[in-house]
Scaffold this active site. Structure first.
Site, PDB file in Angstrom:
ATOM      1  N   ASP A 482       0.839  -1.204   0.000  1.00 41.11           N
ATOM      2  CA  ASP A 482       0.000   0.000   0.000  1.00 41.11           C
ATOM      3  C   ASP A 482       0.874   1.255   0.000  1.00 41.11           C
ATOM      4  OD1 ASP A 482      -2.323   1.499   0.107  1.00 41.11           O
ATOM      5  OD2 ASP A 482      -3.121   0.524   1.905  1.00 41.11           O
ATOM      6  N   ASP A 552     -10.643   2.333  -3.494  1.00 44.07           N
ATOM      7  CA  ASP A 552     -11.221   1.996  -2.192  1.00 44.07           C
ATOM      8  C   ASP A 552     -12.740   2.016  -2.255  1.00 44.07           C
ATOM      9  OD1 ASP A 552      -8.904   1.551  -0.865  1.00 44.07           O
ATOM     10  OD2 ASP A 552      -8.947   3.357   0.356  1.00 44.07           O
TER      11      ASP A 552
HETATM   12  C1  DGJ Z   1      -5.836   1.887   1.904  1.00 48.29           C
HETATM   13  C2  DGJ Z   1      -6.200   0.691   1.070  1.00 48.29           C
HETATM   14  O1  DGJ Z   1      -6.677   1.096  -0.166  1.00 48.29           O
HETATM   15  C3  DGJ Z   1      -7.222  -0.139   1.836  1.00 48.29           C
HETATM   16  O2  DGJ Z   1      -7.631  -1.223   1.049  1.00 48.29           O
HETATM   17  C4  DGJ Z   1      -6.619  -0.594   3.127  1.00 48.29           C
HETATM   18  O3  DGJ Z   1      -5.575  -1.476   2.871  1.00 48.29           O
HETATM   19  C5  DGJ Z   1      -6.141   0.595   3.931  1.00 48.29           C
HETATM   20  N1  DGJ Z   1      -5.284   1.434   3.161  1.00 48.29           N
HETATM   21  C6  DGJ Z   1      -5.419   0.144   5.176  1.00 48.29           C
HETATM   22  O4  DGJ Z   1      -4.874   1.189   5.872  1.00 48.29           O
END
Ligand code: DGJ
Length: 743
Positions: A482, A552
């Protein structure tokens, strides 16, 4: 032009390419040729021909990029073009790779400042080398030992060309590169072009934007240090095409770079249409020491006369075979469960084990623990940078959970965000100088975190060692990598001021090094590129990541638009798509079947809180996952036809056809029925017109009147007459599988 609901059978592009490649081979022509008499280079990539030559001033001049032209005598030695004393020939001549000098007013390939203040760079042809599918042409400044090695690679299977440039400083002093672009692509001179590109924001990524090209310059870019969700390094240009047309000329391309990038699309006063791309020149100032070289990112581009639909399919095939780390051996993606939306930061051994058991019963193949498992990570204020297991949550480390997951028949994945640090972390307390910053200036936090300066080799080593240790001591098959903010204060005070701007390039090079080394040491490890959603999806990271997280935002209706935009540039193979709980974004609550069918159009995952699911939900999930496994090869590795767009009406429909046309699957979604209208028949594409297909439902609709009876139909009927859909009410959805069968 054809509407979404009408089509005629088309030969698959795969077949056409095979025929053309074999024709070229039969004629005994090498894919790259230099014709000495006319001083031209001819690059044949399947059904695409690309030509440039050396003009009378020894300058490399573009001649042609388009459909295949086999007769090399048709192309003549180019010569400089001049219009008036206000448009010098350096500007009006389509230079294949211009240096900024001699009165160049269009976008340069390279711009340099020499230590004596000279900023004039005029690149002339010196030599070239052809080796199979690759060509390197070396240019040099007319006086100084500053060289540009232009690298070309042709990919005959897809017609894609790859270009990048190595700039070499053979002088005895350092120079500063103020712009280093990978290529200037020229389209046929003229107007009437339309530009397509992808823009967005967090939770609203992959919005297709279309606009006519006019005189001037359109800049697509990221100045953020990473690829970005605000714009993606992909473009397509066509002339007078339909929205989702399956015919007409399209020129398209994508950059392979995960740092700040720029693509400039110009239409000059002389109607020259040129697309220049590479490192973003904003705040660029790369110090190239004596004897040093810098290679620009690869810029891939293609041409088709099969419309934007074909352009996407060409890119999809190219990504799967030439870009993804395992290339044509990529197989299919496993069905994944991730607990982020279910548990947030509250992960612990017992809770994860319970979710894993439910996931395994549904047919999930990979179980992933997201954020919250390490350091003092109880929310997003602390812990980033401390990559040791949190022993309050996992008293015996991760091993017991991993063993449990494996005993359940799944493999195990883990979330990491290696490039970041929370000020509240042991790492930051020990190394406050490891983040990018300007001396004595405030450090801007986002999501309570700062960006580590990966340009520093000690930071690079720390990240590599932490991850290497993690995957060495634990049986981890998959990392979700991430990245949740962009750069600010991109300073590097530990190196001399004249070197500090090298950070823009060095950061991404070190990121790639870490990923490459990790993959080399752990060859079975798979990686997902996530940047708080789709902020790091490009052909550079995709050489090092098996899949990506597009957004997201998992709300099913929004996702239909997001996913559609995504597929203009990237293959559904890598497009992770999850079924989540409702109400989701927009406070919308689409039915479970709608959510499943939406997610089954990419690489399927489940993110819902399975503890809240009723037995009938779990049973439906098991059934849908079973269906998905029967079509996933077609969805992930087949040919995508976008039939109806969620943006232009109430209905969204897409079709996936396996390469050999033995299977197809149709997905269709209705947002809200109005005035009792029934939908027109959906006309399918890309099937074998002479074959008969057995139809079966992947949804739970009754097989009644106006439905899919009879259960066998010919490819010709499906592509000419079409198939009525039984969609009604709100948030209705359907999916039908077509398997080739004896008549
Ligand atoms: C952002 C990501 O896009 C989410 O799927 C998740 O992993 C969060 N970060 C976790 O902090």
């Amino acid at each position: 032009m054809k509407s979404a609901f009408s089509s005629a059978a088309r030969l698959s592009w795969g077949l056409i390419l095979v025929v053309l490649s074999s024709l070229t081979a039969a004629m005994g022509q090498a894919p790259i040729r230099f014709v000495k008499t006319s001083k031209i280079f001819i690059l044949d990539a399947g059904k695409v021909t690309y030509v440039f030559g050396i003009n009378e001033q020894n300058i490399l001049q573009h001649i042609y990029w388009g459909g295949h032209v086999g007769r090399e005598e048709d192309f003549r030695t180019p010569s400089t073009e001049e219009w008036s004393s206000f448009d010098l020939s350096s500007t009006t001549t389509p230079q294949e790779y211009p240096g900024w000098g001699a009165g160049l007013y269009v976008e340069p390939g390279v711009k340099v400042t020499f230590p004596d203040g000279n900023r004039d760079l005029v690149l002339h042809y010196v030599s070239h080398q052809i080796a199979g599918n690759t060509l390197t042409v070396t240019l040099k400044d007319v006086q100084r030992a500053l060289l540009a090695h232009l690298h070309y690679t042709v990919y005959p299977q897809t017609g894609i060309l790859r270009r990048e440039v190595t700039i070499e400083n053979r002088t005895d002093k350092a120079v500063v590169l103020e712009s280093a672009q990978s290529a200037a692509w020229y389209l046929p001179q003229g107007d009437g072009y339309r530009l397509r590109y992808l823009t967005g924001r967090w939770a609203g990524e992959w919005q297709l934007t279309e606009e006519p090209l006019h005189t001037g310059m359109k800049v697509l870019e990221s100045r953020r240090g990473s690829t970005s969700v605000q714009a993606n390094p992909w473009f397509a240009l066509d002339r007078d095409g339909n929205r989702d047309s399956e015919d007409g000329s399209v020129w398209f391309g994508a950059l392979g770079w995960s740092g700040s990038w720029r693509i400039s699309v110009e239409q000059t006063a002389q109607q020259q249409v040129r697309v220049t791309g590479g490192f973003n020149p904003f705040d660029f100032g790369y110090r190239l020491g004596a004897g040093e070289s810098l290679t620009t990112p690869p810029f891939y581009a293609g041409y088709t006369d099969g419309g934007i639909g074909e352009a996407s399919r060409i890119l999809h095939a190219f990504e799967r075979t030439e870009i993804l780390p395992r290339g044509s051996g990529s197989g299919t993606r496993p069905v994944l469960y991730n607990s982020w939306y279910a548990t947030g930061f509250k992960v612990d051994e017992a809770g994860q084990k319970a979710l894993a058991e439910k996931a395994a019963r549904m047919g999930v193949e990979r179980f992933v623990v997201d954020d919250g498992w390490f350091g003092q990570r109880n929310d997003d204020h602390a812990g980033l940078g401390d990559w040791n297991v949190n022993l309050q949550k996992f008293p015996n480390g991760l091993a017991p959970l991993i063993r449990h997951v494996k005993d359940l028949g799944m493999d195990f994945g883990l979330w990491v965000e290696p490039e970041m640090v929370n000020p509240d972390s042991n790492l930051y307390r020990q190394h406050p100088d490891w983040v990018m910053h300007f001396e004595g200036r405030p450090r801007t936090e986002a999501r309570n975190q700062l960006v580590l300066n990966l340009a520093r080799d000690d930071v690079r080593d720390y990240i590599f060692d932490s991850l290497d240790h993690l995957v060495t001591v634990n049986d981890i098959s998959f990392l979700k990598w991430d990245y949740n903010r962009n750069f600010s204060e991109p300073g590097w005070p530990e190196v001399p001021p004249e070197q500090q701007k090298n950070l823009w390039v060095r950061y991404t090079q070190n990121l790639y090094d870490i990923l490459d080394e990790l993959r080399q040491k752990h060859p079975r490890l798979e990686i997902e590129s996530c940047a708080g959603g789709g902020g790091r999806v490009d052909l550079g990271i995709l050489r090092r990541a098996e899949q990506v997280w597009p957004s997201d935002n998992t709300e099913a209706l929004d996702r239909l638009t997001i996913q559609r935009g995504f597929t203009y540039a990237y293959t559904p193979h890598i497009m992770m798509s999850w079924v989540n709980d409702v109400p989701d974004f927009n406070r919308r609550s689409a039915p479970l079947q709608f959510r499943f069918l939406m997610a089954m159009q990419g690489s399927l995952g489940i993110g819902a809180d399975l503890n809240r699911w009723q037995p009938e939900d779990l049973a439906e999930a098991k059934r849908m996952i079973g269906h998905y496994k029967s079509i996933r090869d077609t969805v992930q590795n087949g040919l995508l036809y976008r039939l109806a767009s969620p943006g232009t009406g109430n209905v969204s429909a897409s079709e996936y056809v396996s390469e050999n046309k033995s299977q197809a699957v149709l997905f269709a979604f209705l947002h809200s029925q109005q005035f009792g209208r029934t939908l027109p028949a959906v006309v399918l594409q890309g099937l074998d017109g002479n074959a008969t297909y057995a139809l079966s439902r992947l949804d739970a609709k009754p097989n009644e009147k106006n439905s899919i009876l009879p259960l066998k139909l010919s490819g010709a009927y499906l592509m000419e007459h079409g198939l009525p859909l039984l969609l009604e009410g709100d948030y209705d959805s359907t999916a039908i599988k077509f398997d080739r069968t004896p008549p």
